[in-house]
Design a protein around this motif. Structure first.
Motif, short mmCIF file in Angstrom:
data_model
loop_
_atom_site.label_atom_id
_atom_site.label_comp_id
_atom_site.label_asym_id
_atom_site.label_seq_id
_atom_site.Cartn_x
_atom_site.Cartn_y
_atom_site.Cartn_z
N VAL A 475 0.87 -1.17 0.00
CA VAL A 475 0.00 0.00 0.00
C VAL A 475 0.91 1.22 0.00
CG1 VAL A 475 -1.78 1.30 1.23
CG2 VAL A 475 -1.81 -1.21 1.28
N VAL A 476 0.88 2.00 -1.08
CA VAL A 476 1.80 3.13 -1.20
C VAL A 476 1.04 4.45 -1.04
CG1 VAL A 476 3.37 4.35 -2.75
CG2 VAL A 476 3.42 1.86 -2.64
N CYS A 477 1.59 5.34 -0.24
CA CYS A 477 0.99 6.65 -0.02
C CYS A 477 1.94 7.73 -0.52
CB CYS A 477 0.76 6.90 1.47
SG CYS A 477 -0.15 5.56 2.24
N PRO A 478 1.40 8.84 -0.99
CA PRO A 478 2.29 9.92 -1.44
C PRO A 478 3.00 10.54 -0.25
CG PRO A 478 0.02 10.66 -1.50
CD PRO A 478 -0.01 9.21 -1.12
N MET A 479 4.12 11.13 -0.54
CA MET A 479 4.83 11.89 0.48
C MET A 479 4.01 13.14 0.76
SD MET A 479 8.11 11.13 1.23
CE MET A 479 9.33 12.38 0.86
N ILE A 480 3.89 13.48 2.02
CA ILE A 480 3.22 14.74 2.32
C ILE A 480 4.31 15.79 2.45
CG2 ILE A 480 1.79 15.96 3.98
CD1 ILE A 480 0.22 13.50 4.32
N GLU A 481 4.16 16.82 1.62
CA GLU A 481 5.21 17.83 1.56
C GLU A 481 5.26 18.63 2.86
OE1 GLU A 481 6.86 18.65 -1.55
OE2 GLU A 481 5.99 16.80 -2.31
N GLU A 482 6.42 19.17 3.09
CA GLU A 482 6.62 20.08 4.21
C GLU A 482 5.53 21.15 4.21
OE1 GLU A 482 9.37 20.57 7.31
OE2 GLU A 482 9.84 19.36 5.56
N GLY A 483 4.90 21.37 5.33
CA GLY A 483 3.92 22.45 5.41
C GLY A 483 2.53 22.08 4.89
N ASP A 489 -8.68 13.15 3.15
CA ASP A 489 -8.37 12.60 1.82
C ASP A 489 -6.90 12.33 1.63
OD1 ASP A 489 -10.94 13.51 1.32
OD2 ASP A 489 -10.15 15.41 0.57
N LEU A 490 -6.08 13.01 2.38
CA LEU A 490 -4.65 12.90 2.14
C LEU A 490 -3.97 12.50 3.44
CD1 LEU A 490 -2.25 13.31 0.26
CD2 LEU A 490 -2.12 15.66 1.05
N ARG A 491 -3.68 11.22 3.55
CA ARG A 491 -3.10 10.75 4.80
C ARG A 491 -1.69 10.24 4.57
NH1 ARG A 491 -7.37 6.77 7.18
NH2 ARG A 491 -7.14 6.03 5.06
N SER A 492 -0.86 10.42 5.56
CA SER A 492 0.52 9.98 5.44
C SER A 492 0.59 8.47 5.59
CB SER A 492 1.37 10.63 6.53
OG SER A 492 0.95 10.12 7.78
N ALA A 493 1.73 7.91 5.21
CA ALA A 493 1.91 6.47 5.31
C ALA A 493 1.70 5.99 6.75
CB ALA A 493 3.29 6.08 4.80
N SER A 494 2.21 6.73 7.73
CA SER A 494 2.08 6.24 9.11
C SER A 494 0.63 6.27 9.57
CB SER A 494 2.98 7.01 10.08
OG SER A 494 3.32 8.25 9.61
N GLU A 495 -0.09 7.30 9.13
CA GLU A 495 -1.51 7.42 9.43
C GLU A 495 -2.28 6.22 8.86
OE1 GLU A 495 -4.45 9.26 11.19
OE2 GLU A 495 -2.37 10.01 11.36
N VAL A 496 -2.03 5.94 7.61
CA VAL A 496 -2.70 4.82 6.94
C VAL A 496 -2.33 3.49 7.61
CG1 VAL A 496 -2.81 3.49 4.77
CG2 VAL A 496 -2.94 5.99 4.72
N TYR A 497 -1.06 3.39 7.94
CA TYR A 497 -0.58 2.17 8.60
C TYR A 497 -1.33 1.94 9.91
CZ TYR A 497 2.68 -0.62 11.43
OH TYR A 497 3.24 -1.55 12.26
#
Ligand code: ADP
Ligand code: MG
Length: 684
Positions: A475-483, A489-497
């Motif tokens: 399961v691949v998530c996009p990098m969340i950019e700084e800031g 709708d947009l969750r980080s990999a750790s959040e999804v994990y």
């Protein structure tokens, strides 16, 4: 006015003082040549004069009209003034408003005819014009009544400022511009001559004139580029390399657990031939994900080590370096090749030991990241450098390597980024290319689905089913950019994990992998996934390139609209590497229309090259690689996405010329320009 040379500083131009020169420098305009090569990005056709009665709502138009009411200036508030007046021609009248130009009032007199250019608005029978460009009819021809070039600007310079400076430049270097294109080429393609082209591109008499000028300049730019690449290539041809006796490739093949594909055999053959030639190899092996490029590297490494030399293998990440270390150890150690690893995260002692063994020649192959190029790594007899999944192995890296050896090392570059042909010609124009256009037998098409949120429960059930069957899932998530904020709708990999592990799949073993983890933690997680201990791996794009886990059968990408098509294709290449039927699910996110369409290209297409062409068309070359670090040359006028045909023609012409005159002795102006481009490429 005295003539200036093209290389002269713009400061020598009349009307360009220190301040303006500094502004121009922000646009990287330093010389007269830079200035006149600052080509318009577009044109406004103000050459057609129309009647006020004919102008269309919302359209820009040029009219000749008389000022019929005294311009009135009113101060609305501090910092906002409005000048209002009426104009009329024989067909109709219009209301003009001009903001924040209090002096306009003094420039305009009632009863005089002016030419106006601007955007008109029509409300009922009322016609209005805001902030037009204008000049007196009898003086028309600068801002109106002609085709006006539109330049890219920087703060502090106006369109007019640039246009004037360019004209100054053109006037000052009359006769200095030489045709870089050979006369035969100009004739063959019916191109404008250089003086005419420069004049027309900045001040075309018609749109057709502008088109012809651009055509000629694009051709010239790509021709010069092709000459530069051609001469870099022949330069390299003359470099002495370590002669590596060519071995029977069958010998290597027999040590493998599978048959090499025809394409692999061809690439190996070509590379071994290069290395036996006495000259340095500079070869790119390009092949879609999973096409088996590693075997080409292995065959070369083996040949070099057999001949008593050392090889270095560089991967872009430690993760991949680890994986290759394992592959090469398993494959090459039995052949008597001593493989060591060298990477940043190793302890000081281990590092020192590894370096010693390399320097003393007690190791034959070093596998690592680009840290292998660092100054304090010495080789005993390095003869081959392989780099994996790098877009470009630049001149700088080559010289870093050359410093470690007595002759130019052989260089093998492997790339799975299927680069559109246009870009490949330019990025790799100075390399020889082997294409692996065949996948190992038994590979299946990865079925791909672009889905929205409503499908999530079904996808979750699908994941569970595959895991129950013994498969593994990414399961691949996009990098969340700084800031950037995390949202629903947009969750980080750790959040999804966390969510998957606690809410959705508590019964399975999950792992998390992201760029900020320590190398050791990453290693442990990756090892867990490789061994099958981890069933579902949630990660950022660190798994993008090269990771090889044949049991993985499903790739799920969250917020797929955040990725480039080629990147998604790379991700998809992580599955379908074994014997199991594999799938790729792309969650569309809330990107909407266009991005949904883009994803359809992946659903349709499995061929990385075609996907990359599509990607290039949709995003343009600038975005294609995300940054300029990949050594794309700066082009002033040619647009790579749409210039493939011209590029091919220009390359054919360049090849023709270089065959007849390899050192461009008969073309001194071209030779000088080419040398500049080569220097630029080498510094990139
Ligand atoms: P890539 O071109 O993406 O780097 P790899 O070299 O990692 O591909 O190869 C992908 C997988 O295919 C590896 O597991 C490799 O062992 C296997 N492989 C390579 N060549 C063949 C072949 N000719 N037949 C079967 N499997 C192969
Ligand atoms: Mg690979």
């Amino acid at each position: 006015m005295s003539t200036l040379h093209l290389d002269d500083d713009v400061r020598y131009l009349k009307g360009i003082g220190e301040q303006r020169a500094r502004l121009l420098e922000k646009l990287e305009i330093r010389t007269v040549y830079d200035l006149i090569s600052w080509f318009p990005r577009a044109y406004e056709d103000r050459s057609v004069i129309c009647w006020l009665s004919d102008v269309e709502e919302g359209e820009s138009a040029c009219v000749r009209a008389t000022v019929v009411s005294t311009p009135l200036l009113s101060r609305i508030r501090k910092g906002l003034t409005i000048t209002r007046f009426r104009i009329a021609d024989d067909s109709a009248a219009a209301e003009v408003t001009i903001f924040n130009q209090p002096y306009a009032k003094n420039n305009l007199s009632v009863g005089t005819m002016y030419t106006f250019y601007g955007r008109f608005q029509r409300k009922g029978s009322k016609l209005t014009l805001q902030n037009p460009n204008y000049e007196r009819c009898d003086l028309e021809g600068t801002k109106t009544g002609r085709i006006v070039p539109i330049y890219r600007l920087t703060a502090g310079i106006t369109q007019r400022g640039i246009a004037q400076a360019v004209q100054q430049g053109l006037n000052a270097c009359q006769g200095e511009l030489r045709d870089l294109l050979p006369p035969e080429t100009i004739r063959r393609y019916g191109l404008q001559d250089v003086q005419e082209a420069y004049r027309s591109v900045h001040a075309p008499a018609s749109m057709e004139d502008a088109r012809r000028a651009r055509e000629r300049l694009v051709f010239e730019e790509l021709f010069v580029l092709a000459c530069a690449l051609g001469s870099m290539k022949s330069e390299r041809r003359r470099e002495q390399g370590f002669p590596i006796p060519k071995q029977d490739p069958a010998d290597f093949a027999s040590a493998l657990p599978f048959e090499l594909t025809g394409a692999q055999q061809r690439a190996i053959e070509e590379a071994l031939r290069d290395m036996a030639s006495g000259q340095a190899m500079n070869r790119l092996v390009q092949g879609d994900v999973g096409s088996g490029k590693t075997m080409v590297a292995a065959a070369c490494i083996r040949a070099v080590c057999r001949a008593g030399y050392q090889a270095a293998f560089m991967a872009p990440t430690e993760l991949l370096a680890d994986q290759h270390f394992r592959t090469f150890s398993d494959l090459l150690e039995p052949m008597g090749i001593r493989v060591i690893q060298l990477k940043g995260s190793m302890g000081a002692r281990a590092k020192r030991e590894a370096k010693e063994r390399l320097a003393l020649g007690e190791a034959d192959l070093a596998v690592g990241t680009h840290a292998l190029l660092s100054e304090d790594v010495e080789f005993h007899r390095l003869a081959l450098a392989v780099t994996d999944e790098q877009h470009r192995f630049g001149v700088r890296q080559r010289s870093a390597l050359a410093a470690k050896t007595s002759a130019a090392p052989h260089v093998l570059v492997m790339s799975a980024t299927p680069i559109p042909r246009t870009l490949a010609l330019i990025l790799y124009g100075d390399l020889d290319v082997s294409v692996i256009d065949e996948l190992p037998p038994g590979r299946q098409k990865v079925d791909t689905f672009a889905v929205d949120e409503s499908m999530r429960p079904r996808i979750e059930r699908f994941i569970a089913r595959l895991v129950d069957e013994g498969r593994q899932v990414y399961v691949v998530c996009p990098m969340i950019e700084e800031g950037e904020e995390e949202t629903e709708d947009l969750r980080s990999a750790s959040e999804v994990y966390d969510h998957l592990r606690t809410q959705v799949f508590p019964q399975y073993r999950l792992g998390l992998l992201h760029g900020k983890m320590k190398a050791q933690e990453k290693d442990a997680v990756m090892a867990g996934f490789v061994s099958g201990e981890i069933q579902i791996l949630v990660s950022t794009t660190v798994v993008e390139v090269g990771v090889d886990v044949p049991n993985a059968a499903l790739m799920v990408v969250e917020n797929a609209d955040r990725f480039g098509l080629s990147q998604l294709h790379q991700l998809r290449g992580r599955v379908g590497r074994g014997k199991h039927k594999s799938y790729c699910v792309l969650f569309k996110g809330k990107g909407g229309g266009v991005s949904g369409e883009r994803l359809q290209a992946l659903v349709r297409e499995n061929d990385g090259f075609r996907i990359s062409e599509e990607d290039l068309k949709l995003r343009g070359p600038g975005d294609f690689f995300g940054s300029r670090q990949h050594g794309l040359p700066t082009l002033h006028i040619a647009d790579l996405a749409s210039s493939l045909d011209v590029l091919k023609e220009a390359q054919a012409e360049a090849a023709r010329l270089l065959r007849a005159d390899p050192e461009l002795k008969g073309h001194p102006d071209l030779k000088a320009r080419v040398a500049q481009v080569v220097r630029g490429a080498e510094n990139s």
